[in-house]
Design a protein around this motif. Sequence first.
Motif, PDB file in Angstrom:
ATOM      1  N   THR A  74       0.848  -1.191   0.000  1.00 35.63           N
ATOM      2  CA  THR A  74       0.000   0.000   0.000  1.00 35.63           C
ATOM      3  C   THR A  74       0.881   1.237   0.000  1.00 35.63           C
ATOM      4  O   THR A  74       1.950   1.246   0.609  1.00 35.63           O
ATOM      5  N   LYS A  75       0.434   2.256  -0.694  1.00 38.19           N
ATOM      6  CA  LYS A  75       1.220   3.484  -0.792  1.00 38.19           C
ATOM      7  C   LYS A  75       0.983   4.369   0.422  1.00 38.19           C
ATOM      8  O   LYS A  75      -0.156   4.433   0.919  1.00 38.19           O
ATOM      9  N   PRO A  76       2.042   5.028   0.904  1.00 36.50           N
ATOM     10  CA  PRO A  76       3.439   4.983   0.447  1.00 36.50           C
ATOM     11  C   PRO A  76       4.113   3.669   0.826  1.00 36.50           C
ATOM     12  O   PRO A  76       3.942   3.192   1.947  1.00 36.50           O
ATOM     13  N   SER A  85      -8.451   4.955   1.018  1.00 41.04           N
ATOM     14  CA  SER A  85      -9.522   4.242   1.726  1.00 41.04           C
ATOM     15  C   SER A  85      -9.681   2.813   1.204  1.00 41.04           C
ATOM     16  O   SER A  85      -9.989   1.887   1.967  1.00 41.04           O
ATOM     17  N   ALA A  86      -9.457   2.631  -0.112  1.00 43.35           N
ATOM     18  CA  ALA A  86      -9.584   1.290  -0.689  1.00 43.35           C
ATOM     19  C   ALA A  86      -8.558   0.344  -0.078  1.00 43.35           C
ATOM     20  O   ALA A  86      -8.850  -0.831   0.207  1.00 43.35           O
ATOM     21  N   ASP A  87      -7.331   0.840   0.138  1.00 39.06           N
ATOM     22  CA  ASP A  87      -6.284   0.018   0.746  1.00 39.06           C
ATOM     23  C   ASP A  87      -6.592  -0.264   2.210  1.00 39.06           C
ATOM     24  O   ASP A  87      -6.284  -1.350   2.724  1.00 39.06           O
ATOM     25  N   GLN A  89      -9.593  -0.569   3.504  1.00 39.71           N
ATOM     26  CA  GLN A  89     -10.617  -1.611   3.482  1.00 39.71           C
ATOM     27  C   GLN A  89     -10.020  -2.973   3.168  1.00 39.71           C
ATOM     28  O   GLN A  89     -10.386  -3.980   3.782  1.00 39.71           O
ATOM     29  N   MET A  90      -9.078  -3.003   2.217  1.00 46.37           N
ATOM     30  CA  MET A  90      -8.457  -4.266   1.844  1.00 46.37           C
ATOM     31  C   MET A  90      -7.659  -4.846   3.006  1.00 46.37           C
ATOM     32  O   MET A  90      -7.704  -6.063   3.273  1.00 46.37           O
ATOM     33  N   ALA A  91      -6.927  -4.000   3.722  1.00 49.96           N
ATOM     34  CA  ALA A  91      -6.138  -4.465   4.864  1.00 49.96           C
ATOM     35  C   ALA A  91      -7.039  -5.003   5.971  1.00 49.96           C
ATOM     36  O   ALA A  91      -6.758  -6.042   6.580  1.00 49.96           O
ATOM     37  N   VAL A  92      -8.130  -4.296   6.237  1.00 49.70           N
ATOM     38  CA  VAL A  92      -9.063  -4.748   7.270  1.00 49.70           C
ATOM     39  C   VAL A  92      -9.701  -6.073   6.870  1.00 49.70           C
ATOM     40  O   VAL A  92      -9.825  -7.002   7.685  1.00 49.70           O
ATOM     41  N   LEU A  93     -10.097  -6.181   5.603  1.00 46.81           N
ATOM     42  CA  LEU A  93     -10.693  -7.432   5.126  1.00 46.81           C
ATOM     43  C   LEU A  93      -9.697  -8.582   5.195  1.00 46.81           C
ATOM     44  O   LEU A  93     -10.057  -9.712   5.562  1.00 46.81           O
TER      45      LEU A  93
END
Length: 245
Positions: A74-76, A85-87, A89-93
Motif C-alpha cells: 500500500t502506498k506509500p 480508503s480502498a487500501d 478496506q483491503m487491509a481490514v478485510l
Amino acid sequence: MPRYLDRDRLALLAAVVAPLAVAGVLVPFRTHFANANVALVMVVVVVAVAANGHRVAGALAALSATVWFDFFFTKPYEHFSITRSADIQMAVLLLLVGLSVSQIAARARRLQVIAITDAGYLAQIHDTAELARSSASPDRVVDRVKAQLTDLLGLRGCRFEFGSLLGHPPRLERDGTVSVGARSWDVDRRGLPTEEVEVRVYRGDHFYGRFMLDPTPGSMPSLQARLVAVTLADQVGSAFEQAER
C-alpha cells in the motif's frame, strides 16, 4: 512433551516469517498484481500456517500478513501507513478473513476424523468387536476394553461405572477431544488432565455407564489413539445391547 513444544514453536515462527517471506517474493511484481490478488495469496499462507499449527499461530499469521501487506503493497511503500480508503478496506478485510479462515482451518485440523491405519489399532478394534458380538457377558468386553484403554492411553488405571453420572469430570469426547466443563482441553500441549477422565458408553440414546480413566502425569496420547479409545468404548455399548436381545 518437547516434541509438542518444538512443533508449536515452529508454527509460531512460521506465522511470523512465512507472510514476510511471501511478501518479499511478491514485492518485485507489485506493480503487476492487484492488491486484491496479493491479499488472496496472503490468505492462502494464513490457512497453511493454521492448518499445520494451532489457533494462536493462525491468528498471528493473519496479523503478520496484514502488517506486511500494509508495509509492502500500500502506498506509500515501505511505510506503516495507508492513505487510500480502498487500501484500508483491503487491509481490514485481509485481517478479518485471515482470522476467520485460520480458526476454521485449525478447528478442521483438530476435529478431522483421522483414518485409523495402524495395524495394531485395527487389530484391537476388530478383536474387541468380535468379542462384543460373540460374548454372552458384557463384563468380559468391559474387562478387555479397560486393559486396552490402560495400554493405549498410558493410564495408571481404569475402572468402569455402571449407569452412573456423578459429578462433572473431564470427558473424552467422540471426536477425540477432551472437555473440562464448557472448555476444551488441549491434550497435545498439556497432556491429559491430572484428574480422572470419563468416556461415556452409549448405544443409540441408551446410556450404559462410563469408563473412568486415571491418567499418568504427563501422558500425551495422540488424537488417533484417543479416537481408537472412543471406538473401543463403543464396542462395550454394543455388547450391552447384544446382551439385552
